[in-house]
Design a protein around this motif. Sequence first.
Motif, PDB file in Angstrom:
ATOM      1  N   SER A  75       0.844  -1.193   0.000  1.00 51.90           N
ATOM      2  CA  SER A  75       0.000   0.000   0.000  1.00 51.90           C
ATOM      3  C   SER A  75       0.876   1.238   0.000  1.00 51.90           C
ATOM      4  N   PHE A  76       0.260   2.378  -0.302  1.00 53.56           N
ATOM      5  CA  PHE A  76       1.025   3.619  -0.351  1.00 53.56           C
ATOM      6  C   PHE A  76       1.571   3.994   1.027  1.00 53.56           C
ATOM      7  N   SER A  77       0.794   3.760   2.084  1.00 53.51           N
ATOM      8  CA  SER A  77       1.252   4.123   3.422  1.00 53.51           C
ATOM      9  C   SER A  77       2.495   3.341   3.818  1.00 53.51           C
ATOM     10  N   ILE A  78       2.568   2.059   3.460  1.00 50.03           N
ATOM     11  CA  ILE A  78       3.753   1.249   3.752  1.00 50.03           C
ATOM     12  C   ILE A  78       4.939   1.742   2.924  1.00 50.03           C
ATOM     13  N   LEU A  79       4.691   2.103   1.665  1.00 51.30           N
ATOM     14  CA  LEU A  79       5.741   2.647   0.810  1.00 51.30           C
ATOM     15  C   LEU A  79       6.303   3.935   1.419  1.00 51.30           C
ATOM     16  N   LEU A  80       5.429   4.775   1.944  1.00 52.49           N
ATOM     17  CA  LEU A  80       5.866   6.022   2.561  1.00 52.49           C
ATOM     18  C   LEU A  80       6.718   5.749   3.807  1.00 52.49           C
ATOM     19  N   VAL A  81       6.320   4.743   4.594  1.00 54.03           N
ATOM     20  CA  VAL A  81       7.117   4.358   5.765  1.00 54.03           C
ATOM     21  C   VAL A  81       8.512   3.909   5.326  1.00 54.03           C
TER      22      VAL A  81
END
Length: 492
Positions: free
Chosen positions: A98-104
């Motif tokens: 997901s995008f949130s995991i990518l951002l992390v």
Amino acid sequence: MSAKQIKPSYGLLAILMTGAFVALLSNTLLNVALPSIMNEFDVSPATVQWLSTGYMLVNGILIPTTAFLISKYTARRLFLIAMGLFTIGTLISGFAPSFSILLVGRMVQASGAALIMPLLMNVLYTSFPPEKRGSAMGMFGIVMIFAPAIGPTLSGWVIQHYNWSVLFFMMAPLMVLVWVLGFFKLHDKKESSNAKIDALSVALSALSFGGILYGFSSAGNHGWSAPSVYFTIIVGVLSLAWLILRQFKLDEPMLDFRVYRYPMFALSSAISITLNMAMFSAMLLMPIYLQNIRGISAMDSGLMMLPGALIMGIMMPITGKIFDKYGPKILAYVGLTIVVITTFLFGQLTDSTEYIHLVVIYSVRMFGISMVMMPIMTNGLNQIPPALIPHGTAMNSTIQQVSGAIGASLLVTIMSNRTSVHAENMLAEAMAKLTTTPTGEALVELQQHITMEATISGINDSFLVSTGIAVVAFILSIFIKRTTFPKPLETK
């Protein structure tokens, strides 16, 4: 840090430079992939931009702490932590569902990258005597410029043939190899230190540099009148003032602003800030012109920058040797003259400017920048005493982040505002010349033509402002004096 000169360890330098190269290359690879990521995760342009903005924010917050960390810990320990964090962040990003995991993952990457560049600069500087530092910093310049320059070309090719996640996976094995080499080959020693970092200084650093970076980075999307822009900038500036005052009161400051008591270091910072702001014009505006106006692919846009990157890679060691022999003044005069002229020429774009013409101008411009950036920085560092070198390198890395964000937002805002003004004027002129009001396809065609011409005019205006910024750098260079040996550390 001890004032004693460290004996050069070329194995250490090679490992550190490889790590820095991988970190910088991995960072720049992602820029071209943002549209693909946006489509896959169904996020808006403003949201996907956080992959770059968030990365820059973490860098800006952590880099000021590197002076303290370099003084307290060994290069081996810091390098292994930095490369370990960067490798973990890379793997998280590659497998992100997901995008949130990518951002992390990107944030974890940034926490490692923040340590690598100041660490490399500090080791390079303290490993060589003053008369050889120009050549040493020239090697650093290759890493700092060459990796970001080839990133877009390589990324464009990968995106055309594979998924964006390949950008992370293809770098991970090299990162692991560099970490293993560092684990077995790095054996530097440092006297034990009981120094403790000031928690309030860390908090103020996060508020100041984070606020300034976020505010200026958001201005392009939200406009200068948005509370999220001007409020964060105000908080950042006030926190920075508090941070500076606090550092002068501490016995062991986290980031020692006494480096600015040395005039050539202060002047080198001013020139670096203006040059960095001017340099961002071509890096930001040319892809917009090539891809959005001319319809040139992302890969071909990256290829336009490749000859300039190769020239810089060749010239960095050469200009370093010239600096060691003749000093920075002649390099600054010639280099900044080239930068001013080529930036002005970039402000004369049309809808039919030839591709090869752009390649030549960009390459000559990068040749000029190669004559200025590292010699100016090295001359400034040469004046400060060895005990302040970690603070000087951390300060240089910090101002590069901040000036880059300011330059990017300023130039993009100028382009956007001037595009709107030109579009209104062009539409009014076109309608005044027409005997009947166009409708349907004729109206759409007219609007598209005006939008294209107005955007080109907006880009040209932004380049002309960038030319003015480069002129300021040239004027500042008049006051450069050669510094060879650092003066004794001044007392408070």
